[in-house]
Design a protein around this motif. Structure first.
Motif, PDB file in Angstrom:
ATOM      1  N   THR A   1       0.853  -1.189   0.000  1.00  0.00           N
ATOM      2  CA  THR A   1       0.000   0.000   0.000  1.00  0.00           C
ATOM      3  C   THR A   1       0.883   1.232   0.000  1.00  0.00           C
ATOM      4  OG1 THR A   1      -1.638  -1.202   1.314  1.00  0.00           O
ATOM      5  CG2 THR A   1      -1.905   1.180   1.136  1.00  0.00           C
TER       6      THR A   1
ATOM      7  N   SER B   1      -1.974  -2.810  -3.798  1.00  0.00           N
ATOM      8  CA  SER B   1      -1.734  -3.840  -4.805  1.00  0.00           C
ATOM      9  C   SER B   1      -1.522  -5.181  -4.128  1.00  0.00           C
ATOM     10  CB  SER B   1      -0.481  -3.509  -5.643  1.00  0.00           C
ATOM     11  OG  SER B   1      -0.570  -2.232  -6.223  1.00  0.00           O
ATOM     12  N   ARG B   2      -2.108  -6.212  -4.711  1.00  0.00           N
ATOM     13  CA  ARG B   2      -1.809  -7.577  -4.282  1.00  0.00           C
ATOM     14  C   ARG B   2      -0.839  -8.151  -5.301  1.00  0.00           C
ATOM     15  NH1 ARG B   2      -6.143 -12.273  -2.407  1.00  0.00           N
ATOM     16  NH2 ARG B   2      -4.565 -13.770  -1.664  1.00  0.00           N
ATOM     17  N   VAL B   3       0.372  -8.474  -4.837  1.00  0.00           N
ATOM     18  CA  VAL B   3       1.424  -8.908  -5.747  1.00  0.00           C
ATOM     19  C   VAL B   3       1.879 -10.311  -5.386  1.00  0.00           C
ATOM     20  CG1 VAL B   3       2.183  -6.528  -6.088  1.00  0.00           C
ATOM     21  CG2 VAL B   3       3.334  -7.962  -4.383  1.00  0.00           C
TER      22      VAL B   3
ATOM     23  N   THR C   1       1.512  -8.139 -10.391  1.00  0.00           N
ATOM     24  CA  THR C   1       0.301  -7.631  -9.763  1.00  0.00           C
ATOM     25  C   THR C   1      -0.896  -8.524 -10.080  1.00  0.00           C
ATOM     26  OG1 THR C   1       1.093  -5.352  -9.887  1.00  0.00           O
ATOM     27  CG2 THR C   1      -1.271  -5.664  -9.591  1.00  0.00           C
TER      28      THR C   1
ATOM     29  N   TRP D   1      -4.084  -7.797  -8.521  1.00  0.00           N
ATOM     30  CA  TRP D   1      -5.075  -6.730  -8.667  1.00  0.00           C
ATOM     31  C   TRP D   1      -4.556  -5.466  -8.002  1.00  0.00           C
ATOM     32  CZ3 TRP D   1      -6.302  -4.886  -3.965  1.00  0.00           C
ATOM     33  CH2 TRP D   1      -6.438  -5.752  -2.888  1.00  0.00           C
ATOM     34  N   GLN D   2      -5.158  -4.360  -8.353  1.00  0.00           N
ATOM     35  CA  GLN D   2      -4.750  -3.068  -7.786  1.00  0.00           C
ATOM     36  C   GLN D   2      -5.972  -2.177  -7.658  1.00  0.00           C
ATOM     37  OE1 GLN D   2      -2.247   0.169  -9.924  1.00  0.00           O
ATOM     38  NE2 GLN D   2      -0.745  -1.033  -8.737  1.00  0.00           N
ATOM     39  N   THR D   3      -6.043  -1.407  -6.561  1.00  0.00           N
ATOM     40  CA  THR D   3      -7.160  -0.488  -6.357  1.00  0.00           C
ATOM     41  C   THR D   3      -6.659   0.810  -5.765  1.00  0.00           C
ATOM     42  OG1 THR D   3      -9.381  -0.294  -5.401  1.00  0.00           O
ATOM     43  CG2 THR D   3      -7.695  -1.288  -4.021  1.00  0.00           C
TER      44      THR D   3
END
Length: 746
Positions: free
Chosen positions: A652, A659-661, A668, A670-672
């Motif tokens: 973060t 991001s979830r890596v 990556t 997903w990313q928000t």
């Protein structure tokens, strides 16, 4: 194990930096260690106390002395020579004296300050003086004395305030600071003109102090005439709330300073006449008028102060607003805007919506609040007069929550700030949370059913700025303190088991890890990395000269992984402390490395990968060799990395990009964008949801599966740097006002 008696004067002596000198009878007896320090309130008034006494003084700000930059003292030397030649009654410095708060920068500053100005200097620290300082304001106070403080000169009462926060960028007064301010102003004779000087400007478009509405309320009830401030590196004059605020240009930008004289204006009222003095390369000077600060009269904007502000109930996203003014007010406009809660230590231009004038000095209208997070929020109000001055104020309103939003259940008030995170002890069935504050108060709280909670015990240590650690059996708490000690307290009752003197403020979060069947505590203090026996507090090994770290180490039981202010991430043998590898995170001058290294990084390790970060990005390193595996751009140093069970991690950034890596590749998943600032508080996980605690008091949920939003709540209007903990279905977090909050998760 070390347990010496703490000597309160050990840091105030005339040692290596003793050439700064003692202040002589009055100042030295007040406990100040340096001639450069500010006179306490009890000292003899400067220039006489009579309201008609002459008064001539100078203002400087943002000198940013940097040993890597000769230019930083070239302009300053010219400025000091010019000021000394004018023989002022006093000199006010509005902070950022140094660039990183390092001892050699304070030394260099002292070298260029002429003897003629010793005893005339008064200071307020800036964020650059305390944020990257491993001594946590200790170095500053050794040289310049404590703050806040006040003194009188030429019939004017001066307040030198210190809103800076250890290890943080912006400003905060807090309940304790506001009470000090009220008490200092209350003791003055009626209508005594008062001037506040500090590093951060307030009001106008500035949001560098998170509780500035409360500060302005206190100032409005007294004859405070103006504010001198720095930080913004530009000259800005504002007239509002009875104040004339003058934001100062920086000495860092050139050879310039401000000259102030008390004079009688054309209408017979005294003013402080402020001019800027520009010094050319050939030494010639040009004096440019800047502003007059009236010392009597109604003050800038004061006639427009609202009598009443009434907010209706939010209906279909609209908040009704009614403002009533005094019958003598001469307002040309009344406008409202949502308070820019998400602005963190910066400036923002409001988008004002004008209200409509009606009979009886009433102004009415509404404002769109459909995008506002549920919870307590603020509306900003501005009443502008014909002369362009204004009165600004705030009012609070409530936004109702939805069923999938968290709910605030209980609060517990501690003195100081809960800047360190929340620790969790007790059993899964009966969890207990532990919070510690910057006043050294430590409490254990058991959340109860619904809105209840119970304090189990209270302990007192030195100031705490980072999260306590807990052993595997949840029997012992390890509390880091700025009083140079690491404390071990019994989790059952808070009694002290042992304490270790590290020789420098302990500003890092300790880590407890099992190594060869025994638990060890790893932490940083000053420039050193320590390993202690968790049971006894005995020192097992220490590594000097690593650079400052306020983050936290990680360990896999074989190696200890760290990041520090010297620009390196390292692995040390957990048994011996031997360095196994080093990875360069930042290079360049000592100043550049200090600012842009991983000095505040909470290191993470999982599946043979070490994750380290700086303000430039995050790196995945091979835990055995230190070899680079991947790089992810973005400033994800402050919010702790969360390693998940499936070989991934949450990163973060400070700008709210989560991001979830993949741990192995950095790819990556997903990313928000949370659209908030996220710092040390970071993220905790509960029932498949990542809950991010923003710096501006919001709690935002994100589904771990795909990053979609899942609930939100504005639970505080104060900054929050406190990492939450999950106790059953309750999320517990602290804020800079010292409030520990229990929040029921959906």
């Amino acid at each position: 194990m070390s347990d010496p008696t703490h000597d309160a004067c050990r840091h105030a002596g005339v040692g290596r930096r003793g050439f700064l000198g003692l202040a002589g009878g009055t100042l030295a007896s007040a406990g100040l260690a340096s001639l450069l320090g500010a006179a306490p309130a009890s000292a003899t008034p400067v220039g006489g106390a009579h309201p008609d006494a002459p008064l001539r003084f100078a203002l400087v700000s943002d000198t940013h002395v940097n040993v890597d930059s000769p230019q930083s003292t070239v302009w300053l030397t010219q400025v000091w020579a010019s000021i000394a030649a004018r023989d002022p009654d006093l000199v006010l410095h509005c902070g950022d004296i140094t660039d990183t708060g390092r001892p050699d920068e304070f030394d260099r500053y002292a070298e260029v300050l002429p003897t003629a100005l010793h005893g005339k200097m008064h200071y307020s620290p800036g964020n650059h003086d305390v944020r990257w300082d491993p001594s946590a304001k200790e170095e500053y106070r050794t040289h310049f004395g404590p703050a806040p403080y006040s003194f009188d000169a030429g019939g004017v009462h001066f307040i030198g305030f210190d809103p800076t926060e250890v290890l943080q960028e912006p400003g905060h007064y807090g309940p304790g600071g506001l009470e000090w301010l009220k008490a200092d102003l209350k003791r003055l004779r009626p209508r005594t003109p008062t001037v506040l000087f500090q590093h951060f400007p307030m009001g106008n478009t500035f949001f560098y102090v998170d509780d500035q509405p409360e500060v302005l309320d206190v100032l409005a009830d007294h004859n405070v005439r103006g504010i001198f401030a720095g930080h913004i590196h530009k000259e800005v004059v504002s007239g509002f709330n009875g104040l004339t605020q003058i934001g100062l240009n920086a000495v860092r930008n050139g050879a310039l300073y401000y000259w102030v004289e008390r004079i009688e204006s054309g209408v017979g009222a005294p003013v402080l006449r402020v001019s800027r003095v520009n010094i050319a390369a050939d030494g010639s000077e040009t004096e440019v008028p800047v502003a007059d600060m009236p010392l009597a009269g109604d003050g800038q904007g004061r006639p427009q102060r609202p009598r009443a502000v009434r907010l209706g109930k939010v209906d279909r996203g609209q908040l009704p607003v009614t403002v009533r003014l005094d019958k003598d007010a001469r307002a040309t406009s009344v406008a409202v805007d949502l308070y820019p809660q998400t602005v963190f230590g910066g400036a923002a231009t409001p988008v004002w919506k004008s209200l409509t004038a009606s009979s009886g000095q009433r102004w009415t209208g509404s404002v769109d609040v459909s995008s506002v997070v549920p919870g307590t929020q603020r509306l900003r109000l501005q009443v502008t007069g014909a002369d362009g001055s204004w009165w600004e104020d705030t009012a609070r309103f409530e936004v109702e929550r939805d069923a999938d939003d968290p709910r605030l259940r209980w609060q517990y008030q501690l003195p100081g700030s809960v800047q360190g995170g929340i620790a969790l002890v007790g059993s899964a069935a009966k969890p207990v949370v532990v919070a510690a504050s910057t006043t050294g108060d430590v409490v254990a709280i058991r959340p109860g059913a619904r809105d209840t909670h119970e304090r189990l015990w209270h302990a007192q240590v030195g100031p705490v700025y980072r999260r306590p650690a807990v052993d595997a059996g949840a029997r012992t708490l390890f509390i880091p303190s700025a009083d140079h000690r690491l404390y071990a307290l019994k989790a059952a009752d808070g009694r002290q088991k042992w304490r270790f003197d590290a020789g420098a403020p302990v500003l890092s979060a300790p880590l407890v890890a099992e190594v060869r069947g025994r638990e060890r505590v790893f932490f940083s203090a000053g420039q050193n990395l320590f390993a202690l026996d968790a049971a006894s507090g005995g020192e097992l090994w220490s590594v000097p000269g690593r650079g400052f770290s306020s983050g936290r180490a990680a360990s896999d039981g074989y190696r200890v992984y760290t990041a520090a202010g010297d620009g390196y991430a390292r692995a040390h043998d957990a048994v011996t402390g031997e360095q196994l590898w080093a990875f360069a995170m930042a290079t360049g001058t000592a100043n550049h490395v200090a600012l842009y290294s991983g000095w505040d990084d909470v290191v993470a390790v999982g599946d043979g990968v070490v994750v380290v970060g700086s303000v430039a990005g995050s790196w995945g390193l091979n835990a055995t060799t230190g070899a680079l595996l991947w790089t992810v751009a973005g400033s994800a140093m402050y919010a702790p990395t969360v390693v998940l069970d499936d070989g991934s991690a949450l990163l973060t950034t400070e700008f709210g990009i989560m991001s979830r890596v993949d741990l192995a590749t950095g790819k990556t998943r997903w990313q928000t964008n949370l659209a908030v600032r996220v710092f040390n508080a970071g993220v905790v996980i509960a029932d498949g949801v990542a809950w991010a605690q923003s710096v501006d008091g919001k709690l935002l949920g994100v589904k771990l599966s795909d990053g979609t939003p899942q609930g939100r709540l504005q639970h505080s209007l104060a900054y929050s740097f406190s990492t939450p903990a999950i106790a059953g279905g309750t999320l517990v977090v602290g804020d800079q006002n010292g409030v520990v909050a229990g929040i029921e998760l959906p």
